[in-house]
Design a protein around this motif. Sequence first.
Motif, PDB file in Angstrom:
ATOM      1  N   GLU A  48       0.797  -1.234   0.000  1.00  0.00           N
ATOM      2  CA  GLU A  48       0.000   0.000   0.000  1.00  0.00           C
ATOM      3  C   GLU A  48       0.829   1.282   0.000  1.00  0.00           C
ATOM      4  OE1 GLU A  48      -3.755  -0.269   2.494  1.00  0.00           O
ATOM      5  OE2 GLU A  48      -2.512  -1.861   3.373  1.00  0.00           O
ATOM      6  N   VAL A  49       2.106   1.195   0.293  1.00  0.00           N
ATOM      7  CA  VAL A  49       2.971   2.370   0.308  1.00  0.00           C
ATOM      8  C   VAL A  49       3.563   2.530  -1.089  1.00  0.00           C
ATOM      9  CG1 VAL A  49       5.056   3.399   1.315  1.00  0.00           C
ATOM     10  CG2 VAL A  49       3.508   2.060   2.746  1.00  0.00           C
ATOM     11  N   PRO A  50       3.501   3.740  -1.664  1.00  0.00           N
ATOM     12  CA  PRO A  50       4.082   3.918  -2.990  1.00  0.00           C
ATOM     13  C   PRO A  50       5.599   3.705  -2.970  1.00  0.00           C
ATOM     14  CG  PRO A  50       3.399   6.037  -2.076  1.00  0.00           C
ATOM     15  CD  PRO A  50       2.938   4.974  -1.126  1.00  0.00           C
ATOM     16  N   SER A  51       6.116   3.226  -4.074  1.00  0.00           N
ATOM     17  CA  SER A  51       7.562   3.017  -4.177  1.00  0.00           C
ATOM     18  C   SER A  51       8.269   4.371  -4.283  1.00  0.00           C
ATOM     19  CB  SER A  51       7.883   2.176  -5.407  1.00  0.00           C
ATOM     20  OG  SER A  51       7.592   2.922  -6.584  1.00  0.00           O
ATOM     21  N   ALA A  52       9.570   4.359  -4.068  1.00  0.00           N
ATOM     22  CA  ALA A  52      10.372   5.589  -4.175  1.00  0.00           C
ATOM     23  C   ALA A  52      10.240   6.179  -5.575  1.00  0.00           C
ATOM     24  CB  ALA A  52      11.827   5.292  -3.840  1.00  0.00           C
ATOM     25  N   SER A  53      10.254   5.335  -6.595  1.00  0.00           N
ATOM     26  CA  SER A  53      10.155   5.845  -7.974  1.00  0.00           C
ATOM     27  C   SER A  53       8.781   6.458  -8.240  1.00  0.00           C
ATOM     28  CB  SER A  53      10.464   4.739  -8.986  1.00  0.00           C
ATOM     29  OG  SER A  53       9.553   3.676  -8.865  1.00  0.00           O
ATOM     30  N   GLU A  54       7.727   5.896  -7.650  1.00  0.00           N
ATOM     31  CA  GLU A  54       6.385   6.472  -7.813  1.00  0.00           C
ATOM     32  C   GLU A  54       6.311   7.856  -7.168  1.00  0.00           C
ATOM     33  OE1 GLU A  54       3.238   2.781  -7.837  1.00  0.00           O
ATOM     34  OE2 GLU A  54       4.301   3.171  -5.961  1.00  0.00           O
ATOM     35  N   VAL A  55       6.885   7.987  -5.975  1.00  0.00           N
ATOM     36  CA  VAL A  55       6.868   9.283  -5.286  1.00  0.00           C
ATOM     37  C   VAL A  55       7.720  10.290  -6.045  1.00  0.00           C
ATOM     38  CG1 VAL A  55       7.499  10.510  -3.163  1.00  0.00           C
ATOM     39  CG2 VAL A  55       6.342   8.295  -3.032  1.00  0.00           C
ATOM     40  N   LYS A  56       8.855   9.841  -6.562  1.00  0.00           N
ATOM     41  CA  LYS A  56       9.728  10.746  -7.327  1.00  0.00           C
ATOM     42  C   LYS A  56       9.004  11.267  -8.566  1.00  0.00           C
ATOM     43  CE  LYS A  56      14.287  11.114  -9.402  1.00  0.00           C
ATOM     44  NZ  LYS A  56      15.552  10.437  -9.694  1.00  0.00           N
ATOM     45  N   GLU A  57       8.270  10.384  -9.227  1.00  0.00           N
ATOM     46  CA  GLU A  57       7.575  10.756 -10.465  1.00  0.00           C
ATOM     47  C   GLU A  57       6.313  11.571 -10.204  1.00  0.00           C
ATOM     48  OE1 GLU A  57       5.264   8.544 -14.108  1.00  0.00           O
ATOM     49  OE2 GLU A  57       7.056   7.580 -13.307  1.00  0.00           O
ATOM     50  N   ASN A  58       5.517  11.164  -9.211  1.00  0.00           N
ATOM     51  CA  ASN A  58       4.193  11.761  -9.013  1.00  0.00           C
ATOM     52  C   ASN A  58       4.070  12.639  -7.778  1.00  0.00           C
ATOM     53  OD1 ASN A  58       3.282  10.185 -11.232  1.00  0.00           O
ATOM     54  ND2 ASN A  58       3.002   8.451  -9.870  1.00  0.00           N
ATOM     55  N   GLY A  59       5.088  12.636  -6.919  1.00  0.00           N
ATOM     56  CA  GLY A  59       4.965  13.340  -5.651  1.00  0.00           C
ATOM     57  C   GLY A  59       4.066  12.553  -4.719  1.00  0.00           C
ATOM     58  N   MET A  60       3.687  13.165  -3.613  1.00  0.00           N
ATOM     59  CA  MET A  60       2.795  12.488  -2.676  1.00  0.00           C
ATOM     60  C   MET A  60       1.961  13.514  -1.932  1.00  0.00           C
ATOM     61  SD  MET A  60       5.230  11.301   0.425  1.00  0.00           S
ATOM     62  CE  MET A  60       6.229  12.460   1.308  1.00  0.00           C
ATOM     63  N   ASP A  61       0.785  13.097  -1.564  1.00  0.00           N
ATOM     64  CA  ASP A  61      -0.105  13.908  -0.762  1.00  0.00           C
ATOM     65  C   ASP A  61       0.308  13.713   0.694  1.00  0.00           C
ATOM     66  OD1 ASP A  61      -2.548  14.087   1.057  1.00  0.00           O
ATOM     67  OD2 ASP A  61      -3.308  15.012  -0.791  1.00  0.00           O
ATOM     68  N   ILE A  62       0.680  14.781   1.368  1.00  0.00           N
ATOM     69  CA  ILE A  62       1.202  14.678   2.729  1.00  0.00           C
ATOM     70  C   ILE A  62       0.161  14.095   3.685  1.00  0.00           C
ATOM     71  CG2 ILE A  62       2.025  15.988   4.725  1.00  0.00           C
ATOM     72  CD1 ILE A  62       3.421  17.855   2.759  1.00  0.00           C
ATOM     73  N   ALA A  63      -1.087  14.533   3.592  1.00  0.00           N
ATOM     74  CA  ALA A  63      -2.125  14.012   4.486  1.00  0.00           C
ATOM     75  C   ALA A  63      -2.333  12.520   4.244  1.00  0.00           C
ATOM     76  CB  ALA A  63      -3.436  14.766   4.279  1.00  0.00           C
ATOM     77  N   GLU A  64      -2.391  12.133   2.973  1.00  0.00           N
ATOM     78  CA  GLU A  64      -2.577  10.724   2.620  1.00  0.00           C
ATOM     79  C   GLU A  64      -1.408   9.875   3.111  1.00  0.00           C
ATOM     80  OE1 GLU A  64      -2.565   8.586  -1.620  1.00  0.00           O
ATOM     81  OE2 GLU A  64      -4.129  10.113  -1.434  1.00  0.00           O
ATOM     82  N   MET A  65      -0.182  10.360   2.911  1.00  0.00           N
ATOM     83  CA  MET A  65       0.995   9.610   3.344  1.00  0.00           C
ATOM     84  C   MET A  65       1.065   9.531   4.860  1.00  0.00           C
ATOM     85  SD  MET A  65       3.550   7.726   2.622  1.00  0.00           S
ATOM     86  CE  MET A  65       4.060   7.932   0.941  1.00  0.00           C
TER      87      MET A  65
END
Length: 168
Positions: free
Chosen positions: A117-134
């Motif tokens: 359920e946790v995005p991979s490092a490459s997914e976060v690098k490409e798409n960023g992340m929602d701080i509240a969601e994370m």
Amino acid sequence: ILQGGYGYSHGTIYFKSGNSDAMKINGSLTYIQKIYDLGNTNYYLDLASTGTSLKVAGKIQTCGKIEAEEIEVKNVCAANVNVKMDNLADYVFNEDYILKSLTEVEEFISKNKHLPEVPSASEVKENGMDIAEMNNLLLKKIEELTLYVIKLEKKNKAISERIEELTK
């Protein structure tokens, strides 16, 4: 203080202090209601509406709320950040929540190199992340870890009791 006009403009307006630009507004500035020179290159603008961009060399301070659909910044430093959420991860503690076995988690990690359920490092690098969601996802993982530890403690206690019983 004001170079480029006051009021309606479709060019660039520079607010000067000495020989350096204190503030520059690019694009179309519809209307400045009032400008206050607070000294030391500090200006207070009461804007009716702005066009494409407002560039400030230095700090932006407000007496009220800043509202925007999207803000892009390189670095944020804040004393407090309040994130409102509807569905905090406490549902992990519900009786009907299905906690993956540690074997399942280990297999997932071995295959994917990140937690379920946790995005991979490459997914976060490409798409960023929602701080509240994370943050909520990390809370969920902490709560799951807590449940694993409680299960292990119960199992260890039962084993210890059994060993004690057998040694008597």
